[in-house]
Design a protein around this motif. Structure first.
Motif, mmCIF file in Angstrom:
data_model
loop_
_atom_site.group_PDB
_atom_site.id
_atom_site.type_symbol
_atom_site.label_atom_id
_atom_site.label_comp_id
_atom_site.label_asym_id
_atom_site.label_seq_id
_atom_site.Cartn_x
_atom_site.Cartn_y
_atom_site.Cartn_z
ATOM 1 N N ILE A 80 42.084 40.398 31.108
ATOM 2 C CA ILE A 80 42.951 41.582 31.095
ATOM 3 C C ILE A 80 42.121 42.831 30.833
ATOM 4 C CG2 ILE A 80 44.812 42.742 29.845
ATOM 5 C CD1 ILE A 80 46.098 40.030 29.396
ATOM 6 N N ALA A 81 41.231 42.754 29.859
ATOM 7 C CA ALA A 81 40.371 43.907 29.557
ATOM 8 C C ALA A 81 39.451 44.212 30.730
ATOM 9 C CB ALA A 81 39.552 43.632 28.304
ATOM 10 N N LEU A 82 38.896 43.185 31.347
ATOM 11 C CA LEU A 82 37.955 43.382 32.444
ATOM 12 C C LEU A 82 38.645 44.004 33.657
ATOM 13 C CD1 LEU A 82 35.981 40.039 32.139
ATOM 14 C CD2 LEU A 82 35.101 42.326 31.641
ATOM 15 N N VAL A 83 39.819 43.499 34.000
ATOM 16 C CA VAL A 83 40.550 44.068 35.136
ATOM 17 C C VAL A 83 40.992 45.497 34.837
ATOM 18 C CG1 VAL A 83 42.659 43.891 36.511
ATOM 19 C CG2 VAL A 83 41.309 41.852 36.060
ATOM 20 N N SER A 84 41.417 45.733 33.597
ATOM 21 C CA SER A 84 41.858 47.081 33.212
ATOM 22 C C SER A 84 40.712 48.082 33.293
ATOM 23 C CB SER A 84 42.440 47.057 31.795
ATOM 24 O OG SER A 84 43.564 46.217 31.722
ATOM 25 N N PHE A 100 28.273 47.896 36.225
ATOM 26 C CA PHE A 100 27.879 47.358 34.922
ATOM 27 C C PHE A 100 28.850 46.258 34.499
ATOM 28 C CE2 PHE A 100 28.761 47.329 30.363
ATOM 29 C CZ PHE A 100 27.519 46.996 29.847
ATOM 30 N N VAL A 101 30.151 46.505 34.691
ATOM 31 C CA VAL A 101 31.159 45.504 34.337
ATOM 32 C C VAL A 101 30.982 44.249 35.192
ATOM 33 C CG1 VAL A 101 33.632 45.016 34.215
ATOM 34 C CG2 VAL A 101 32.781 47.278 33.575
ATOM 35 N N HIS A 102 30.714 44.461 36.481
ATOM 36 C CA HIS A 102 30.502 43.320 37.382
ATOM 37 C C HIS A 102 29.276 42.518 36.945
ATOM 38 C CE1 HIS A 102 30.271 41.820 41.837
ATOM 39 N NE2 HIS A 102 30.588 40.874 40.979
ATOM 40 N N ASP A 103 28.210 43.201 36.590
ATOM 41 C CA ASP A 103 27.000 42.518 36.101
ATOM 42 C C ASP A 103 27.292 41.753 34.803
ATOM 43 O OD1 ASP A 103 25.499 43.413 38.217
ATOM 44 O OD2 ASP A 103 24.689 45.152 37.144
ATOM 45 N N TYR A 104 28.113 42.354 33.950
ATOM 46 C CA TYR A 104 28.489 41.697 32.691
ATOM 47 C C TYR A 104 29.232 40.387 32.978
ATOM 48 C CZ TYR A 104 30.684 40.921 28.150
ATOM 49 O OH TYR A 104 31.099 40.369 26.966
ATOM 50 N N ILE A 105 30.111 40.423 33.957
ATOM 51 C CA ILE A 105 30.874 39.230 34.340
ATOM 52 C C ILE A 105 29.935 38.134 34.818
ATOM 53 C CG2 ILE A 105 32.523 38.317 36.042
ATOM 54 C CD1 ILE A 105 33.888 41.107 35.939
ATOM 55 N N ASN A 108 27.476 36.709 32.023
ATOM 56 C CA ASN A 108 28.123 35.925 30.982
ATOM 57 C C ASN A 108 28.876 34.720 31.538
ATOM 58 O OD1 ASN A 108 28.012 37.408 28.123
ATOM 59 N ND2 ASN A 108 28.121 38.976 29.729
ATOM 60 N N GLY A 109 28.699 34.461 32.831
ATOM 61 C CA GLY A 109 29.291 33.271 33.428
ATOM 62 C C GLY A 109 30.804 33.244 33.408
ATOM 63 N N ILE A 110 31.421 34.409 33.461
ATOM 64 C CA ILE A 110 32.887 34.490 33.444
ATOM 65 C C ILE A 110 33.434 34.078 34.811
ATOM 66 C CG2 ILE A 110 34.869 36.030 33.187
ATOM 67 C CD1 ILE A 110 33.106 37.717 31.297
ATOM 68 N N ARG A 111 34.401 33.164 34.813
ATOM 69 C CA ARG A 111 34.962 32.701 36.076
ATOM 70 C C ARG A 111 35.763 33.811 36.737
ATOM 71 N NH1 ARG A 111 39.192 30.129 38.744
ATOM 72 N NH2 ARG A 111 40.694 30.483 37.052
ATOM 73 N N VAL A 112 35.478 34.066 37.983
ATOM 74 C CA VAL A 112 36.158 35.126 38.731
ATOM 75 C C VAL A 112 37.350 34.515 39.452
ATOM 76 C CG1 VAL A 112 35.927 36.919 40.478
ATOM 77 C CG2 VAL A 112 33.980 36.370 39.006
ATOM 78 N N ASP A 113 38.537 34.628 38.847
ATOM 79 C CA ASP A 113 39.747 34.124 39.472
ATOM 80 C C ASP A 113 40.341 35.190 40.381
ATOM 81 O OD1 ASP A 113 40.689 35.987 37.692
ATOM 82 O OD2 ASP A 113 41.726 34.546 36.403
ATOM 83 N N THR A 117 39.125 38.971 40.859
ATOM 84 C CA THR A 117 38.701 39.323 42.216
ATOM 85 C C THR A 117 39.424 40.568 42.703
ATOM 86 O OG1 THR A 117 38.214 37.029 42.813
ATOM 87 C CG2 THR A 117 38.619 38.552 44.620
ATOM 88 N N THR A 118 40.719 40.649 42.422
ATOM 89 C CA THR A 118 41.502 41.815 42.835
ATOM 90 C C THR A 118 40.941 43.093 42.234
ATOM 91 O OG1 THR A 118 43.502 40.446 43.009
ATOM 92 C CG2 THR A 118 43.814 42.832 42.844
ATOM 93 N N GLY A 119 40.590 43.046 40.941
ATOM 94 C CA GLY A 119 40.014 44.219 40.291
ATOM 95 C C GLY A 119 38.690 44.631 40.901
ATOM 96 N N LEU A 120 37.839 43.666 41.222
ATOM 97 C CA LEU A 120 36.540 43.964 41.820
ATOM 98 C C LEU A 120 36.692 44.516 43.235
ATOM 99 C CD1 LEU A 120 34.598 40.815 40.574
ATOM 100 C CD2 LEU A 120 34.113 43.183 39.921
ATOM 101 N N VAL A 121 37.563 43.908 44.013
ATOM 102 C CA VAL A 121 37.797 44.386 45.381
ATOM 103 C C VAL A 121 38.337 45.813 45.352
ATOM 104 C CG1 VAL A 121 39.229 44.084 47.450
ATOM 105 C CG2 VAL A 121 38.142 42.102 46.391
ATOM 106 N N ASP A 122 39.274 46.076 44.442
ATOM 107 C CA ASP A 122 39.850 47.409 44.313
ATOM 108 C C ASP A 122 38.781 48.432 43.955
ATOM 109 O OD1 ASP A 122 42.216 49.234 44.033
ATOM 110 O OD2 ASP A 122 41.556 49.288 41.942
ATOM 111 N N LEU A 123 37.907 48.085 43.008
ATOM 112 C CA LEU A 123 36.839 48.998 42.590
ATOM 113 C C LEU A 123 35.923 49.355 43.748
ATOM 114 C CD1 LEU A 123 34.900 50.327 40.411
ATOM 115 C CD2 LEU A 123 33.722 48.112 40.436
ATOM 116 N N TYR A 124 35.342 48.334 44.385
ATOM 117 C CA TYR A 124 34.346 48.600 45.419
ATOM 118 C C TYR A 124 34.975 49.256 46.653
ATOM 119 C CZ TYR A 124 30.735 46.070 42.874
ATOM 120 O OH TYR A 124 29.804 45.687 41.929
ATOM 121 N N ALA A 125 36.185 48.851 46.996
ATOM 122 C CA ALA A 125 36.831 49.439 48.165
ATOM 123 C C ALA A 125 37.123 50.915 47.941
ATOM 124 C CB ALA A 125 38.120 48.680 48.489
ATOM 125 N N LYS A 126 37.662 51.254 46.773
ATOM 126 C CA LYS A 126 37.998 52.649 46.492
ATOM 127 C C LYS A 126 36.756 53.518 46.360
ATOM 128 C CE LYS A 126 42.574 52.112 44.452
ATOM 129 N NZ LYS A 126 43.397 52.202 43.228
#
Length: 328
Positions: A80-84, A100-105, A108-113, A117-126
């Motif tokens: 929730i914090a990461l997507v926010s 930086f947030v993407h690198d942190y993910i 730290n081996g955080i599973r990208v569900d 994925t929606t948050g990352l796609v939204d970031l890079y696309a915008k």
């Protein structure tokens, strides 16, 4: 499951109290922040809820500052914090912070569900990195409607209409039910790419084929596209078909098309409607001034400028767009 395992899944009383208070003060974030600062012990749920509240309220700088503090204290953020925080970065065009947030993910081996994925796609696309957004999108195995929408809207705002239509076809073929945001993205993409016929077909099929109700924003997108394509009469008919009448976006789209194609009479009608619905919108005066100037109607140009000066409520909102990269 043991009782200890169950109890470990239940937030502490202080956390539940904080979450409840934040919910009832969703538009009183100052009060929520005071409570947050007074908490003797804050877990990652508390931090994540506060960051999400800031991001949702579009207080993006506050969200980023709180996230930075959270990381500095070695508190592991949840999804929730990461997507926010990704959403806050996307809203501000903070591509570097988002990376930086993407690198942190990743580090730290955080599973990208699908949620992340929606948050990352939204970031890079915008932020204009459509290819990176597409790569992340394709790597997701459990894409939901929100993931698809992030990709479609990203393609739409960058005018990649034909590519967007291919993605939309894939979405339907894979059995993902589109919603109102899906169709708004598709219509905007078609509008930017000048795909009038394709947009009309999809708009007409929204309710009959996909069971998605048309809303004022869908009508507004269509009126804007038709008017910009020179189909002024069709745009007027579209507005007449809007349940409850056209709003500012619909009439404003028609007005913009009239400016492009020099249709003074319908421009006057559209401008009058905008002035009645939103009298403080000073932009309509500037558009009409351009209409009169382009058609050399100098007397009317003088009148509209005087009207703007006499209307103390009218304000012209300046549009802007930015992205932060390499510290600039």
């Amino acid at each position: 499951m043991s009782s200890n395992s169950v109890s470990s899944m239940i937030p502490s009383f202080s956390t539940r109290l904080f979450m409840y208070t934040l919910l009832i003060t969703v538009f009183q974030l100052d009060s929520a922040r005071e409570l947050f600062d007074e908490m003797p012990k804050r877990d990652n749920v508390s931090w994540s809820t506060m960051i999400a509240g800031y991001s949702h309220a579009k207080l993006c700088h506050e969200a980023i500052e709180l996230f930075n503090e959270m990381i500095s204290l070695d508190i592991v953020p949840d999804n929730i914090a990461l997507v926010s925080i990704l959403s806050a970065c996307a809203q501000l065009g903070e591509l570097e912070r988002g990376r930086f947030v993407h690198d942190y993910i990743r580090s730290n081996g955080i599973r990208v569900d699908s949620f992340l994925t929606t948050g990352l796609v939204d970031l890079y696309a915008k932020c204009g990195c459509v290819e990176i957004a597409s790569d992340i999108f394709e790597s997701c195995k459990d894409k939901d409607v929100f993931t698809w929408n992030a990709m479609l809207v990203g393609l739409a705002i960058h005018g990649k209409g034909l590519v967007l239509l291919k993605y939309f076809s894939r979405m339907v073929a894979e059995g993902v039910q589109p919603d109102g945001i899906t169709f708004l993205g598709v219509l905007i993409g078609c509008s930017h790419a000048g795909l009038v016929y394709e947009a009309q077909k999809i708009f007409n099929e929204m309710e009959s084929v996909y069971g998605v109700a048309r809303e004022s924003k869908h009508y507004g997108c269509m009126t804007d596209m038709l008017a910009r394509a020179g189909l002024i009469e069709e745009s007027v008919e579209m507005i007449r078909g809007i349940p409850g009448g056209g709003d500012v976006s619909a009439w404003g789209g028609l007005l913009g098309g009239c400016r492009i194609h020099g249709n003074v009479e319908i421009a006057k009608q559209a401008a009058q409607q905008v002035m009645e619905i939103k009298p403080e919108d000073g932009g309509v005066y500037s558009v009409m001034a351009n209409v009169y100037a382009n058609t050399e109607q100098w007397d009317d140009l003088v009148k509209i400028r005087r009207s703007l000066g006499a209307n103390r409520r009218a304000k012209k909102i300046t549009g802007s767009s930015l992205i932060r990269l390499n510290g600039h």
